[in-house]
Write a protein that holds these residues in place. Structure first.
Motif, short mmCIF file in Angstrom:
data_model
loop_
_atom_site.label_atom_id
_atom_site.label_comp_id
_atom_site.label_asym_id
_atom_site.label_seq_id
_atom_site.Cartn_x
_atom_site.Cartn_y
_atom_site.Cartn_z
N ALA A 1 0.84 -1.19 0.00
CA ALA A 1 0.00 0.00 0.00
C ALA A 1 0.88 1.24 0.00
N GLY A 2 0.30 2.34 -0.39
CA GLY A 2 1.01 3.61 -0.37
C GLY A 2 0.05 4.77 -0.46
N LEU A 3 0.46 5.91 0.08
CA LEU A 3 -0.29 7.14 -0.02
C LEU A 3 0.40 8.03 -1.04
N ILE A 4 -0.35 8.60 -1.97
CA ILE A 4 0.24 9.43 -3.01
C ILE A 4 1.07 10.55 -2.40
N ASN A 5 2.32 10.61 -2.82
CA ASN A 5 3.30 11.57 -2.31
C ASN A 5 3.55 11.41 -0.81
N GLY A 6 3.28 10.21 -0.31
CA GLY A 6 3.47 9.94 1.11
C GLY A 6 4.16 8.60 1.31
N ARG B 1 5.06 4.52 2.01
CA ARG B 1 4.69 3.19 1.54
C ARG B 1 4.59 2.28 2.76
N PHE C 1 -3.12 -0.83 8.40
CA PHE C 1 -1.92 -0.44 7.67
C PHE C 1 -0.76 -0.24 8.62
N TRP D 1 2.71 1.79 8.18
CA TRP D 1 3.41 2.65 7.24
C TRP D 1 4.89 2.71 7.53
N THR E 1 5.43 6.16 -4.48
CA THR E 1 4.21 6.95 -4.27
C THR E 1 4.32 8.36 -4.81
#
Length: 212
Positions: free
Chosen positions: A12-17, A19, A36, A38, A112
């Motif tokens: 999983a990953g957050l855009i510009n954040g 992984r 999650f 992170w 990301t």
């Protein structure tokens, strides 16, 4: 969550954040419960800026994904003199489809970070986004005398790499680039598709920047 079962992990990953790892905790007919863990954000994108004469939408889609996978920092699509004006009215640009292709490219690279993107600028406006300290290179099949892949390693500074429209640069655009301190370089004697030239050129620039 195709074919996932309770307890299954996934990336999983957050855009510009950051992984990390996710876990499918519970499935009900109406909901999914996820957890999650992170990690750290990925490293910054490479200091490479692409300035590209607006190509056909199907070509632009490939460039968006491939350039993002390669880790370029910025993509600026400009209205070139030899480009078809109608390309700018494609739903790729007017409907925001372009972002989906950036995300797909980042997913391919397990990253990301998304590059900065602009479109519809003039060449002059696109060049204004070039850092003053950047090494400035423009691909050209006809008037370039030096190959992009040769020469000393590039300085530890951003690189602005310009590519004309699929029909090439106009004489006025070449003059303008030279006036803005761009060096014309080539990828050899073979004429490449724009999306192929982007991948080849970015790879050579990354090598000369000693990024791998």
């Amino acid at each position: 969550m195709l074919r996932r079962r309770e307890g299954d992990p996934f990336d999983a990953g957050l855009i510009n954040g950051p992984r990390g790892k996710g876990r499918l905790e519970k499935i009900t007919p109406a909901t999914l419960t996820l957890s999650f863990a992170w990690g750290e954000p990925p490293p910054p994108l490479d200091p490479i800026m692409l300035l590209i004469g607006l190509p056909r939408p199907q070509t632009a889609r490939k460039i968006l994904q491939e350039a993002t996978s390669l880790g370029v920092r910025a993509l600026h699509f400009f209205t070139a003199e030899k480009a078809e004006p109608g390309y700018a009215r494609s739903t790729l640009w007017t409907g925001g489809e372009w972002r989906r292709h950036l995300v797909a490219g980042a997913e391919q690279a397990f990253c990301t970070r998304l590059p900065e993107l602009t479109h519809g600028l003039t060449l002059a406006a696109a060049l204004e986004k070039t850092p003053a300290a950047a090494t400035r290179l423009a691909l050209d099949n006809y008037e370039a005398s030096a190959p992009l892949g040769h020469g000393q390693p590039l300085a530890d500074a951003p690189v602005a790499l310009a590519l004309g429209s699929e029909r090439g640069w106009s004489a006025a655009e070449r003059d303008f680039l030279r006036a803005k301190n761009f060096s014309l370089v080539h990828l050899g004697s073979r004429v490449l598709r724009t999306e192929t030239a982007v991948v080849a050129a970015v790879t050579l620039v990354k090598a000369r920047l000693k990024l791998f």
